[in-house]
Structures are given as structure tokens and as C-alpha cells.
Design a protein around this motif. Structure first.
Motif, PDB file in Angstrom:
ATOM      1  N   ALA A  62       0.817  -1.022   0.104  1.00  0.00           N
ATOM      2  CA  ALA A  62       0.072  -0.063  -0.021  1.00  0.00           C
ATOM      3  C   ALA A  62       0.758   1.359   0.104  1.00  0.00           C
ATOM      4  O   ALA A  62       0.539   2.148  -0.841  1.00  0.00           O
ATOM      5  N   VAL A  63       1.855   1.146   0.934  1.00  0.00           N
ATOM      6  CA  VAL A  63       2.593   2.290   0.975  1.00  0.00           C
ATOM      7  C   VAL A  63       3.397   2.667  -0.491  1.00  0.00           C
ATOM      8  O   VAL A  63       3.593   3.628  -0.898  1.00  0.00           O
ATOM      9  N   CYS A  65       2.528   1.870  -3.584  1.00  0.00           N
ATOM     10  CA  CYS A  65       1.370   2.437  -4.268  1.00  0.00           C
ATOM     11  C   CYS A  65       1.178   3.877  -3.999  1.00  0.00           C
ATOM     12  O   CYS A  65       1.278   4.451  -5.070  1.00  0.00           O
ATOM     13  N   CYS A  66       1.011   4.134  -3.065  1.00  0.00           N
ATOM     14  CA  CYS A  66       0.637   5.517  -2.750  1.00  0.00           C
ATOM     15  C   CYS A  66       1.916   6.405  -3.017  1.00  0.00           C
ATOM     16  O   CYS A  66       2.048   7.492  -3.445  1.00  0.00           O
ATOM     17  N   SER A  67       3.177   6.038  -2.570  1.00  0.00           N
ATOM     18  CA  SER A  67       4.270   6.963  -2.565  1.00  0.00           C
ATOM     19  C   SER A  67       4.792   6.955  -4.318  1.00  0.00           C
ATOM     20  O   SER A  67       5.214   7.908  -4.611  1.00  0.00           O
ATOM     21  N   ASP A  69       2.498   7.028  -6.594  1.00  0.00           N
ATOM     22  CA  ASP A  69       1.411   7.834  -7.049  1.00  0.00           C
ATOM     23  C   ASP A  69       1.605   9.234  -6.848  1.00  0.00           C
ATOM     24  O   ASP A  69       1.603  10.431  -7.489  1.00  0.00           O
ATOM     25  N   ALA A  70       2.432   9.351  -5.443  1.00  0.00           N
ATOM     26  CA  ALA A  70       2.512  10.899  -4.826  1.00  0.00           C
ATOM     27  C   ALA A  70       3.814  11.569  -5.275  1.00  0.00           C
ATOM     28  O   ALA A  70       3.747  12.645  -5.202  1.00  0.00           O
TER      29      ALA A  70
END
Length: 84
Positions: A62-63, A65-67, A69-70
Motif C-alpha cells: 500500500a505504501v 503504491c501511494c508513494s 503515485d504521490a
């Protein structure tokens, strides 16, 4: 093709893409769960520690994927430049 038809197809495309991404996430987690007996025997883990394996894998996934994207968003917000 009219703009209404294009928008309607675009919405379906987004829906299909999100559904495919969710399927891949569920498949990935299922693969880890299927591998748990092998992981347990290889590393001699207790059932309580096996839960940590699943939790750590899900959290790292999850981290990442979020990082991923961010990162461009964060550099844009901080005024970073993409040129060398």
C-alpha cells in the motif's frame, strides 16, 4: 462519435482499469496467503508471526503504491524542477 458517447466510454474505461487494479491487488495478497505454509516451514514461524508477514506485505504494498503515485505530485507541490 459524439462527445456524450466518448464520455460514456471513458467512464467505462476508468471502471475497467480500477476493477483490474483491484483484481491484481487481491490476487497478489492471495498469492502471499497461499505461500504462508511454505514460509512457515522455511523460517519456523508461529501462527502469530505469520499474521505479521501478511500485515507487513500488505502495508509495504500500500505504501509503495501511494508513494509511487504521490512522488510527482510532491515534487510539483514543493516547487521541484524536473530539469537537470
Amino acid at each position: 462519435m459524439s462527445s456524450t458517447a466518448t464520455r460514456r466510454m471513458g467512464g467505462w474505461g476508468v471502471l475497467v482499469l480500477v476493477a483490474l487494479a483491484q483484481f491484481i491487488v487481491i490476487l497478489d495478497t492471495t498469492i502471499v496467503n497461499v505461500a504462508l505454509p511454505s514460509i512457515q516451514s522455511s523460517f519456523g514461524l508461529s501462527p502469530e508471526n505469520l499474521q505479521w508477514v501478511v500485515t507487513a506485505y500488505t502495508l509495504v504494498s500500500a505504501v509503495s503504491c501511494c508513494s509511487a503515485d504521490a512522488s510527482p505530485t510532491c515534487s510539483d507541490a514543493s516547487g521541484g524542477s524536473s530539469s537537470p
